[in-house]
Design an enzyme around this catalytic site. Structure first.
Site, PDB file in Angstrom:
ATOM      1  N   GLU A  34       9.308 -19.304 -10.475  1.00 23.20           N
ATOM      2  CA  GLU A  34       8.693 -20.611 -10.284  1.00 23.20           C
ATOM      3  C   GLU A  34       7.210 -20.539 -10.664  1.00 23.20           C
ATOM      4  OE1 GLU A  34       9.636 -23.446  -9.903  1.00 23.20           O
ATOM      5  OE2 GLU A  34       8.066 -24.647  -8.969  1.00 23.20           O
ATOM      6  N   LYS A 119     -11.266   2.791   5.655  1.00 22.36           N
ATOM      7  CA  LYS A 119     -12.092   3.143   4.507  1.00 22.36           C
ATOM      8  C   LYS A 119     -11.161   3.257   3.299  1.00 22.36           C
ATOM      9  CE  LYS A 119     -15.820   6.068   2.950  1.00 22.36           C
ATOM     10  NZ  LYS A 119     -15.310   6.212   1.574  1.00 22.36           N
ATOM     11  N   CYS A 431      22.249  31.709  -6.296  1.00 20.17           N
ATOM     12  CA  CYS A 431      22.742  33.074  -6.267  1.00 20.17           C
ATOM     13  C   CYS A 431      24.235  33.016  -6.000  1.00 20.17           C
ATOM     14  CB  CYS A 431      22.032  33.832  -5.148  1.00 20.17           C
ATOM     15  SG  CYS A 431      22.888  35.328  -4.662  1.00 20.17           S
TER      16      CYS A 431
HETATM   17  C1  9MJ Z   1     -14.621   1.101   2.318  1.00 23.47           C
HETATM   18  N1  9MJ Z   1     -14.802   1.910   1.309  1.00 23.47           N
HETATM   19  O1  9MJ Z   1     -13.521   0.786   2.692  1.00 23.47           O
HETATM   20  C2  9MJ Z   1     -17.785  -0.014   3.389  1.00 23.47           C
HETATM   21  N2  9MJ Z   1     -15.784   0.538   2.969  1.00 23.47           N
HETATM   22  O2  9MJ Z   1     -19.878  -0.889   4.114  1.00 23.47           O
HETATM   23  C3  9MJ Z   1     -15.797  -0.235   4.082  1.00 23.47           C
HETATM   24  N3  9MJ Z   1     -17.037   0.667   2.543  1.00 23.47           N
HETATM   25  C4  9MJ Z   1     -19.202  -0.157   3.277  1.00 23.47           C
HETATM   26  N4  9MJ Z   1     -17.047  -0.576   4.348  1.00 23.47           N
HETATM   27  C5  9MJ Z   1     -21.172  -0.805   3.737  1.00 23.47           C
HETATM   28  N5  9MJ Z   1     -14.696  -0.568   4.800  1.00 23.47           N
HETATM   29  C6  9MJ Z   1     -21.266  -0.013   2.650  1.00 23.47           C
HETATM   30  C7  9MJ Z   1     -20.005   0.400   2.345  1.00 23.47           C
END
Ligand code: 9MJ
Length: 713
Positions: A34, A119, A431
């Site tokens: 779609e 992160k 083996c």
């Molecule tokens: C990452 N890489 O996930 C920041 N980051 O905040 C997160 N990097 C960051 N925050 C300020 N969750 C500078 C970098």
């Protein structure tokens, strides 16, 4: 004209909504087809009247290729980097410093809270929206100056070309472009199929895709985006807390990670880290840690910065999942089924939170595919609780000593010296040593002793371990040499249990050839195949004498003859060993061709293993199907099945119209009722034995007066 303009606007809005649902909300409301249909309709309208093309039209995601290099972009507010913490102490120190700063500045420390988030392991970018429209996208670069990757970022469908509901003069959104692991795997599959270079990991693939000069290439790469902050802002009032800022970004159409939380104090931070570390393997994308940020944004200036990194935020990393080390050697382990597994011996390296010295290499094809040489510098990966593996070599380091060596799979078993084979279509070498190979010995002994094989009561895993470890038993033949005095000397083995084990072993001397054949643990020879073989061959000597080439030829001839007969509508004749295919024949040849196996069999024969001769058995029950139910007076159900099969009958587990007899003992239950319903003959054990020409007593399990005629030992 106006209708076309209105329709184009509607289509743009719909397509932006579907992208948002798919990439940001993870909740698509229409099928891809779609979306494609509406997209094509918009393309047609725009082609008919190019004046209707708008900058935020989804048809404008893929633009022209840039020539040469990416232009430099100055970040009006620097893109910060984060300080890293690798252990709990560093997190405690971070929290302490924040509190000290707040106290120094006279701010209410008691109100301190942190926003914790993931992160993301991708590529940092800054998205500049002007009056609500995506105007520019840049990489982080050195934090002050990055590269203009606007054309490529516009192709990322997770990134809205227009913000939802607001149009501030300037809004810079900061976040990470990344690739989901499953998309990465698919991309690499495509690369492989096209003979192109594969990417090392999702981050690498994301970075490479963002730096393509031709946005059409980037558009074909499945990139994603998560927002985690803002840069320059003009003409918008932002929420005062970091967590509410993220909510607000989500509200204007940007993807924001769902795994986040507002926590108090260092214990809250460490708890979040722990939870995310265990969640990590189940996430769709790679993360390399978590990030803590002071919740109140109006405190940032007071807390301040150290160099380029803010003092109000901290990245708490996870232990690296990949590390470099040296591939010292490749050894070959033999598993319980004889499978040969190459194992990398590594210079010890700390990865995934533990010291790794070994890693699996799966099989020889994997080693070839990864082009690994002994002596190479290699990438080792240990993710979560997964067993460590060698990901790849760094061939660029091959110029350096030490000298490299090519690994070759051994042509004999490294444990027992028997031949090894790799069957067509299989990745593993095995083996063929079977009973003789120490690596397979314990498993083979357990298989030999099990109820459906030699039925040696009391010879379980612990006993087998004990006997093998004490050096008392190497092959099944050794079992028959054990005496009560020797066994009683073992730990946790009294005189009584020693005596009953010796007795159980002794009892197993009298068995059926099918059971014995199954007990040998020949590959592809399960109970059913063993039964078929035992109908044709009286004993192992007969099997070993077989001219397999002649048999295969005879079989092929009989099958051909039958095909002719079938075509003429004539009844077909018997085919020798009808259910025994080439795979089984090859396995038998290999097993009996191995001198070690022949020796063990000879020893078992000397130990007095004897079979009911096929001549004694006959085919009295041929063509009859039996179901045994209830408790029989002298035989176990297994033994009754064996009587039936030995005499050519068929055993079924449920009563149907095809059943000829139901053998009923005590408490027979529903099967007897069903037999009565269908009018099927119900017999007892004695009648069964009479039909088979055996007396019931001969089948009693513990009767020492067994009178079945045996081959002389
Ligand atoms: C990452 N890489 O996930 C920041 N980051 O905040 C997160 N990097 C960051 N925050 C300020 N969750 C500078 C970098």
């Amino acid at each position: 004209m106006d209708t076309a303009r209105t329709r184009a606007a509607t289509l743009r809005e719909l397509l932006a909504r579907y992208d948002h649902e798919y990439y940001v909300l993870d909740a698509p409301s229409v099928p891809d087809a779609e979306y494609d249909r509406l997209f094509r309709e918009l393309q047609q309208i725009e082609r008919a009247d190019p004046a209707l093309v708008e900058a935020d039209s989804p048809t404008q995601r893929v633009g022209a290729a840039v020539s040469g290099a990416f232009a430099a972009v100055h970040h009006p507010l620097p893109m910060l980097s984060l300080n890293n913490a690798f252990d709990d102490d560093e997190v405690l120190a971070f929290d302490r410093r924040v509190r000290e700063r707040l106290t120094e500045e006279g701010l209410p420390v008691a109100q301190l809270r942190y926003s914790a988030e993931l992160k993301y392991d991708g590529v940092a970018v800054s998205l500049r929206y002007e009056r609500g429209l995506l105007a520019q996208a840049a990489t982080r670069g050195d934090g002050t100056t990055g590269e203009d990757v606007s054309a490529n970022v516009r192709t990322v469908r997770a990134i809205p070309l227009r913000l939802l509901g607001i149009a501030p003069a300037v809004l810079e959104v900061r976040g990470e472009v990344l690739m989901y692991r499953r998309d990465f795997d698919r991309l690499n599959e495509r690369q492989r199929a096209a003979g192109e270079r594969e990417f090392v990991n999702p981050r690498n693939a994301a970075a490479g895709s963002l730096r393509q000069l031709d946005p059409a290439v980037t558009a074909a790469r499945p990139l994603r985006f998560f927002a985690y902050g803002v840069g320059e802002v003009a003409g918008a009032a932002l929420p005062g807390a970091h967590s509410t800022l993220l909510d607000w970004l989500a509200g204007i159409g940007l993807p924001v990670g769902a795994e986040r939380s507002v926590v108090d104090g260092p214990q809250g931070l460490l708890g979040f880290h722990r939870r995310m570390q265990s969640l990590r393997p189940r996430l769709a994308y790679d993360i390399d840690g978590v990030v803590y940020k002071v919740e109140r944004r109006d405190w940032y200036d007071a807390i301040g910065f150290v160099a380029r990194a803010p003092r109000f935020a901290l990245a708490h990393k996870f232990p690296a999942e990949e590390a470099l080390t040296e591939l010292l050697d490749i050894e070959v382990q033999v598993g319980r089924t004889g499978k040969l597994t190459p194992v990398a011996r590594l210079h010890p390296v700390f990865v995934g939170g533990v010291n790794v010295t070994n890693a699996t290499l799966h099989n020889e094809d994997e080693i070839a595919r990864k082009d690994l040489l002994i002596g190479d510098t290699v990438v080792v990966r240990r993710a979560g609780d997964v067993i460590p593996e060698v990901v790849r070599a760094l061939p660029e380091r091959r110029g350096e000593p030490p000298p490299r060596r090519i690994f070759t799979m051994p042509r004999a078993c490294p444990v027992c010296g028997s031949a090894v084979v790799r069957e067509e279509g299989e990745a593993d070498w095995r083996c063929v040593g079977g009973l003789y190979c120490a690596a397979q010995r314990k498993q083979a002994l357990l298989h030999f002793a099990q109820r459906r094989a030699m039925d040696i009561d009391g010879l379980g895993e612990k006993r087998v371990d004990q006997l093998v470890d004490a050096g008392l038993v190497r092959t099944p033949a050794d079992l028959y040499r054990l005496d009560v005095a020797t066994l009683a000397g073992l730990q946790r083995m009294g005189a009584t249990s020693a005596a009953s084990l010796v007795e159980a072993i002794g009892r197993s001397r009298r068995t059926g050839f099918a059971r014995f054949l199954f007990a040998l643990g020949i590959r592809h020879v399960g109970e059913e195949v063993a039964r078929v073989l035992a109908q044709r061959y009286a004993d192992t000597d007969a099997l070993m004498r077989e001219d397999w080439a002649a048999l295969v030829a005879a079989k092929a001839a009989a099958q051909k003859d039958n095909a002719r007969r079938r075509a003429r509508g004539e009844p077909v004749g018997p085919v020798p060993l009808e259910r025994i295919g080439p795979e089984i024949v090859a396995s038998l040849q290999r097993f009996f061709g191995e001198p070690h196996n022949r020796q063990v069999i000879a020893e078992l024969q000397r130990a007095g293993i004897g079979f009911v001769r096929q001549a004694d058995a006959g085919e009295r029950l041929a063509g009859r199907t039996f179901v045994v139910t209830g408790m029989l007076p002298t035989m176990s159900r297994e033994q009754a099945h064996e009587v039936i099969r030995r005499h050519g009958g068929t055993v079924a587990s449920s009563v149907s119209r095809k059943t000829d007899y139901v053998v009923a003992g005590q408490a027979p239950g529903a099967k007897l009722e069903r037999a009565r319903e269908l009018g099927i003959a119900v017999i007892d054990e004695a009648i069964l034995c009479g039909m088979a020409g055996e007396s019931t007593q001969r089948q009693a399990p513990d009767n020492p007066n067994l009178s079945v005629k045996r081959d002389p030992a």
